[in-house]
Design a protein around this motif. Structure first.
Motif, PDB file in Angstrom:
ATOM      1  N   TYR A 156     -11.484  26.844  32.333  1.00  0.00           N
ATOM      2  CA  TYR A 156     -10.522  27.304  33.332  1.00  0.00           C
ATOM      3  C   TYR A 156     -11.090  28.496  34.097  1.00  0.00           C
ATOM      4  O   TYR A 156     -11.603  29.452  33.501  1.00  0.00           O
ATOM      5  N   ARG A 157     -10.991  28.428  35.443  1.00  0.00           N
ATOM      6  CA  ARG A 157     -11.380  29.539  36.313  1.00  0.00           C
ATOM      7  C   ARG A 157     -10.248  29.804  37.295  1.00  0.00           C
ATOM      8  O   ARG A 157      -9.747  28.869  37.929  1.00  0.00           O
ATOM      9  N   ILE A 165     -10.172  23.669  36.767  1.00  0.00           N
ATOM     10  CA  ILE A 165     -10.774  23.290  35.496  1.00  0.00           C
ATOM     11  C   ILE A 165     -12.043  22.513  35.790  1.00  0.00           C
ATOM     12  O   ILE A 165     -12.015  21.495  36.485  1.00  0.00           O
ATOM     13  N   HIS A 166     -13.155  23.029  35.248  1.00  0.00           N
ATOM     14  CA  HIS A 166     -14.454  22.369  35.386  1.00  0.00           C
ATOM     15  C   HIS A 166     -14.701  21.589  34.094  1.00  0.00           C
ATOM     16  O   HIS A 166     -14.882  22.178  33.025  1.00  0.00           O
ATOM     17  N   THR A 174     -15.573  15.753  38.872  1.00  0.00           N
ATOM     18  CA  THR A 174     -14.391  16.248  39.576  1.00  0.00           C
ATOM     19  C   THR A 174     -13.872  17.549  38.976  1.00  0.00           C
ATOM     20  O   THR A 174     -13.774  17.686  37.757  1.00  0.00           O
ATOM     21  N   GLU A 175     -13.550  18.526  39.829  1.00  0.00           N
ATOM     22  CA  GLU A 175     -12.822  19.715  39.390  1.00  0.00           C
ATOM     23  C   GLU A 175     -11.331  19.464  39.593  1.00  0.00           C
ATOM     24  O   GLU A 175     -10.926  18.781  40.542  1.00  0.00           O
ATOM     25  N   PHE A 176     -10.515  20.035  38.725  1.00  0.00           N
ATOM     26  CA  PHE A 176      -9.078  19.787  38.767  1.00  0.00           C
ATOM     27  C   PHE A 176      -8.334  21.067  39.134  1.00  0.00           C
ATOM     28  O   PHE A 176      -8.608  22.142  38.586  1.00  0.00           O
ATOM     29  N   GLY A 189     -12.452  31.726  32.130  1.00  0.00           N
ATOM     30  CA  GLY A 189     -13.529  31.406  31.202  1.00  0.00           C
ATOM     31  C   GLY A 189     -13.099  30.750  29.921  1.00  0.00           C
ATOM     32  O   GLY A 189     -13.928  30.481  29.049  1.00  0.00           O
ATOM     33  N   ASP A 190     -11.799  30.453  29.776  1.00  0.00           N
ATOM     34  CA  ASP A 190     -11.318  29.823  28.546  1.00  0.00           C
ATOM     35  C   ASP A 190     -11.679  28.335  28.517  1.00  0.00           C
ATOM     36  O   ASP A 190     -11.646  27.638  29.537  1.00  0.00           O
ATOM     37  N   LEU A 191     -11.988  27.869  27.323  1.00  0.00           N
ATOM     38  CA  LEU A 191     -12.157  26.443  27.077  1.00  0.00           C
ATOM     39  C   LEU A 191     -10.779  25.866  26.769  1.00  0.00           C
ATOM     40  O   LEU A 191     -10.076  26.366  25.888  1.00  0.00           O
ATOM     41  N   VAL A 192     -10.380  24.814  27.514  1.00  0.00           N
ATOM     42  CA  VAL A 192      -9.012  24.306  27.388  1.00  0.00           C
ATOM     43  C   VAL A 192      -9.004  22.782  27.344  1.00  0.00           C
ATOM     44  O   VAL A 192      -9.904  22.114  27.870  1.00  0.00           O
ATOM     45  N   PHE A 193      -7.963  22.238  26.720  1.00  0.00           N
ATOM     46  CA  PHE A 193      -7.603  20.839  26.878  1.00  0.00           C
ATOM     47  C   PHE A 193      -6.536  20.783  27.968  1.00  0.00           C
ATOM     48  O   PHE A 193      -5.623  21.627  28.013  1.00  0.00           O
ATOM     49  N   ALA A 194      -6.641  19.775  28.846  1.00  0.00           N
ATOM     50  CA  ALA A 194      -5.672  19.651  29.934  1.00  0.00           C
ATOM     51  C   ALA A 194      -5.352  18.189  30.175  1.00  0.00           C
ATOM     52  O   ALA A 194      -6.226  17.316  30.071  1.00  0.00           O
ATOM     53  N   ASP A 195      -4.082  17.921  30.484  1.00  0.00           N
ATOM     54  CA  ASP A 195      -3.651  16.585  30.870  1.00  0.00           C
ATOM     55  C   ASP A 195      -3.841  16.410  32.366  1.00  0.00           C
ATOM     56  O   ASP A 195      -3.472  17.284  33.160  1.00  0.00           O
ATOM     57  N   ILE A 196      -4.439  15.284  32.757  1.00  0.00           N
ATOM     58  CA  ILE A 196      -4.654  15.000  34.173  1.00  0.00           C
ATOM     59  C   ILE A 196      -3.345  14.516  34.782  1.00  0.00           C
ATOM     60  O   ILE A 196      -2.668  13.638  34.232  1.00  0.00           O
TER      61      ILE A 196
END
Length: 718
Positions: A156-157, A165-166, A174-176, A189-196
């Motif tokens: 996350y940026r 989200i990269h 694709t960036e979201f 800079g956090d590492l995250v799980f994300a729903d598209i």
């Protein structure tokens, strides 16, 4: 239909479990030739009981299947494509506890010019066939067009309109967009799980943060990315931890006492567990002149991890330990993996030990397996043992030089001679070692050195593994063999064509053995063809797997082979230990009847967890390597072409072993054809050829630690 002919509950349950898809009352009645209202009522009653017991579940269409089963047709999200093109997926929606079953997608039948191969993030409608309770095969019905759906792992940026989200997956470009309400508690800079989410009006794909895993500013996050991306379990159930904590070293009782024998462990300096110890002496038996007596002692994991226990269930789920540059995800809790099952010097440890006798030619002539109690005399490293053998012993090794280390090398010399005589496949492939400093940063990436001390341990372990397989086969005891098939016919034809082209023909009438490959490798040793020939021969080989059906091990030129020597980190070895204990009557912890009936399924599962671990380990090393190179963008490097595809060249750097892509679009101006048989890209106009293993100079264009991707361009193509 009379009551006496009505199948019992266990028979009906077995039928439901054996079906590759959920079944209804009609299919069950047809299978058992049930007719009449009385039989139908009895069947409904049995199915209600099974459902109440939790041994089956009823789907929306009232069809029955084991718990956590998937429907016959489902929408899937592609989650992985390995180096061999094998596609894995998961259900697009999964609202139950735990992880969904694993799904392998069967290859699609595509003609040249048809749609591209499946990629991570693709969505498809597929017909499912259940292999076992945790494994399915999927046959694609059709791909689902439109924006890719599902869940991503990314970084996350913040941005002016919310955040981005990269994705960590290098194949997902694709960036979201993350709108403020969808940010959750994510920080820069956090590492995250994300729903598209569906794309917005401007077409920008969107995502919603659902889980924050930690900051990528911490270098050790690279392993964390690989762990989560490949779904590797990291948390032990409380019940398993409790079982491990309550375990204790057994009393001697019926065990053989090996505590006065100077057994030693020999491992890498960075080894985290020690599950094997060795010892050797010249055989004093007059009938075996110049022969040797060896002992290979292995931690008795089966004593602590019993079939059906919480420890057993979690070990089976993991399948094996997974090793990263900065950590290990162990198969067993630390109380066992680094405690009671680690053969630490000066501490009593339960073990299974093979007494092995070899003759002057290194041939295994007899063996005896015992359950023992041992006490390691020393924890030695490969470097210590090699230096001692070469006449440079340190203080720790000096006291063992004549009594322990010299006899080990004496026995090894015989085993090595036997290996050479039977003609094994000798591919000396470099392995990258990532050295992490105290701050968690990459200090160095270098090739691991291989000494005779490494080969000594390998040969001792192979001898013990052969002995284990001989016991199982000799007593017709089912178990798991480590099998390695001959190369597939199509790969052999490609290999023959290639070898003939460079002047080393392999005739079609040859009854192929691994020795044929090794002889060719020796012929080209020291020539410009050597790296290329080694790569092509490696790519022709089948993948080794686990199976209860023994077909031998082609690469080792062995008729029977079973993994016995690493039960701390491989569940397959634990199965072999249990089978040996059962067939030899060595006490508690033997193989149970339920496991005996599932060996084929278990072999498939463990072959899958092994592939999963290898992919995760590669991914982590790639990310650490990219981090190591990130500050050197624009620098020039020497390397060799390690792969050729229609979309570009893969190059491996000589200095670090780092792999990266030179896109075909960046090659000197021409249109390039991919010659698969020659492993080359060939320019249509100028005839310029880029062939597998050719030396090249490249310039580093990009190194992204988050995705692990590294891009180059040829130094002469600017």
């Amino acid at each position: 239909m009379t009551d006496s002919h009505f199948p019992d509950k266990d028979t009906i349950l077995a039928f439901i479990r054996s079906s590759t898809t959920p079944v209804g009352k009609r299919e069950i009645a047809r299978a058992f030739k049930l007719s009449g209202s009385a039989a139908r009522e009895m069947l409904k009653e049995v199915l209600r009981d099974l459902e109440a017991e939790g041994t089956v579940e009823r789907g929306r269409n009232k069809r029955m299947a084991p718990p956590q089963s998937l429907p016959a047709v489902a929408v899937l999200l592609v989650t992985g494509v390995d180096a061999d093109g094998e596609v894995s997926a998961r259900p697009l929606t999964w609202n139950r506890e735990g992880n969904p079953p694993r799904i392998f997608v069967l290859p699609e039948k595509r003609s040249r010019g048809e749609e591209k191969p499946l990629a991570v993030g693709d969505t498809l409608l597929a017909k499912l066939a259940r292999i076992n309770d945790r494994l399915y095969e999927a046959r694609v019905i059709r791909r689902i067009d439109g924006e890719r759906e599902g869940r991503i792992l990314g970084v996350y940026r913040p941005s002016a309109d919310g955040g981005r989200i990269h994705p960590t997956d290098r194949r997902h470009k694709t960036e979201f967009l993350v709108l403020p309400p969808n940010r959750g508690d994510a920080e820069a800079g956090d590492l995250v799980f994300a729903d598209i989410l569906p794309a917005g009006r401007a077409g920008q794909p969107q995502a919603r943060v659902v889980e924050r895993l930690g900051s990528t500013d911490e270098p050790r996050a690279f392993s964390l990315i690989a762990i989560h991306a490949h779904g590797i379990p990291t948390v032990f159930p409380h019940a398993a931890l409790r079982e491990a904590e309550l375990a204790a070293v057994p009393a001697l009782m019926q065990r053989e006492d090996l505590r006065d024998l100077p057994l030693v462990t020999i491992d890498g300096a960075d080894a985290r567990d020690f599950d094997d110890a060795v010892w050797a002496e010249q055989d004093s038996a007059p009938e075996n002149p110049e022969g040797w007596h060896l002992i290979v002692a292995i931690a008795d994991v089966s004593y602590y991890v019993r079939p059906g226990s919480a420890l057993d269930r979690t070990a089976y789920e993991r399948g094996n330990s997974v090793y990263f540059p900065d950590r290990v995800v162990p198969m067993l809790p630390e109380a066992l993996s680094n405690g009671l099952c680690s053969l630490k010097p000066g501490e009593d440890r339960a073990c299974l030990a093979f007494h092995l006798w070899i003759d002057r030619n290194g041939v295994l002539i007899r063996h005896r397996l015992i359950r023992g109690l041992m006490r390691s005399a020393a924890r030695l490293t490969y470097e210590q043992v090699q230096d001692c053998h070469d006449g440079r012993p340190d203080e720790a090794a000096a006291s063992l030089a004549d009594t322990v280390i010299a006899p080990l090398f004496g026995a090894y010399a015989r085993l090595a001679a036997a290996r050479a005589k039977r003609g094994t496949l000798e591919l000396d492939l470099p392995e990258r070692r990532v050295h992490i400093d105290e701050r968690g940063r990459v200090a160095e990436i270098a090739k691991r050195e291989r000494h005779d001390s490494h080969r000594l341990i390998e040969e001792f372990m192979i001898a013990a593994n052969v002995a284990a397989a001989e016991v199982l086969e000799g007593r017709t005891m089912p178990g798991l063999y480590r099998i390695h098939d001959r190369p597939a016919m199509d790969k052999m034809e490609t290999l023959r064509s290639f070898l003939a082209e460079i002047g080393h023909p392999l005739g079609k009438s040859v009854d192929l053995t691994p020795g044929h490959f090794t002889r060719i490798l020796r012929k080209v040793e020291g020539t410009s063809h050597a790296p290329l020939v080694s790569e092509v021969i490696l790519r022709a080989q089948a993948q080794a797997t686990y199976s209860p059906d023994n077909i031998g091990h082609f690469g080792l030129a062995l008729r029977r082979y079973a993994h016995f020597t690493s039960p701390i980190r491989r569940y397959a070895d634990l199965i072999v230990h249990r089978a040996l204990i059962r067939t030899l009557g060595l006490g508690v912890g033997g193989l149970d009847d339920e496991t005996l009936g599932r060996l084929a399924e278990i072999g498939e599962h463990l072959s899958g967890t092994e592939r999963r671990a290898a992919a995760a380990e590669r991914d982590a090393v790639d990310r650490y390597t990219a981090a190591f190179l990130a500050d050197r963008v624009g620098e020039r490097f020497s390397g060799r072409i390690s792969g050729v595809s229609r979309f570009g060249l893969f190059v491996r750097l000589d200095e670090s072993g780092a792999d990266g892509l030179v896109p075909a679009s960046s090659l000197p101006d021409d249109k390039y054809d991919h010659d698969e048989a020659a492993h080359a890209l060939v320019g249509q106009r100028g005839g310029r050829t880029y062939r597998l293993s050719s030396p090249v100079k490249v310039v580093l264009v990009e190194a992204d630690p988050v995705s692990g991707s590294t891009l180059f361009r040829l130094a002469d193509s600017a």
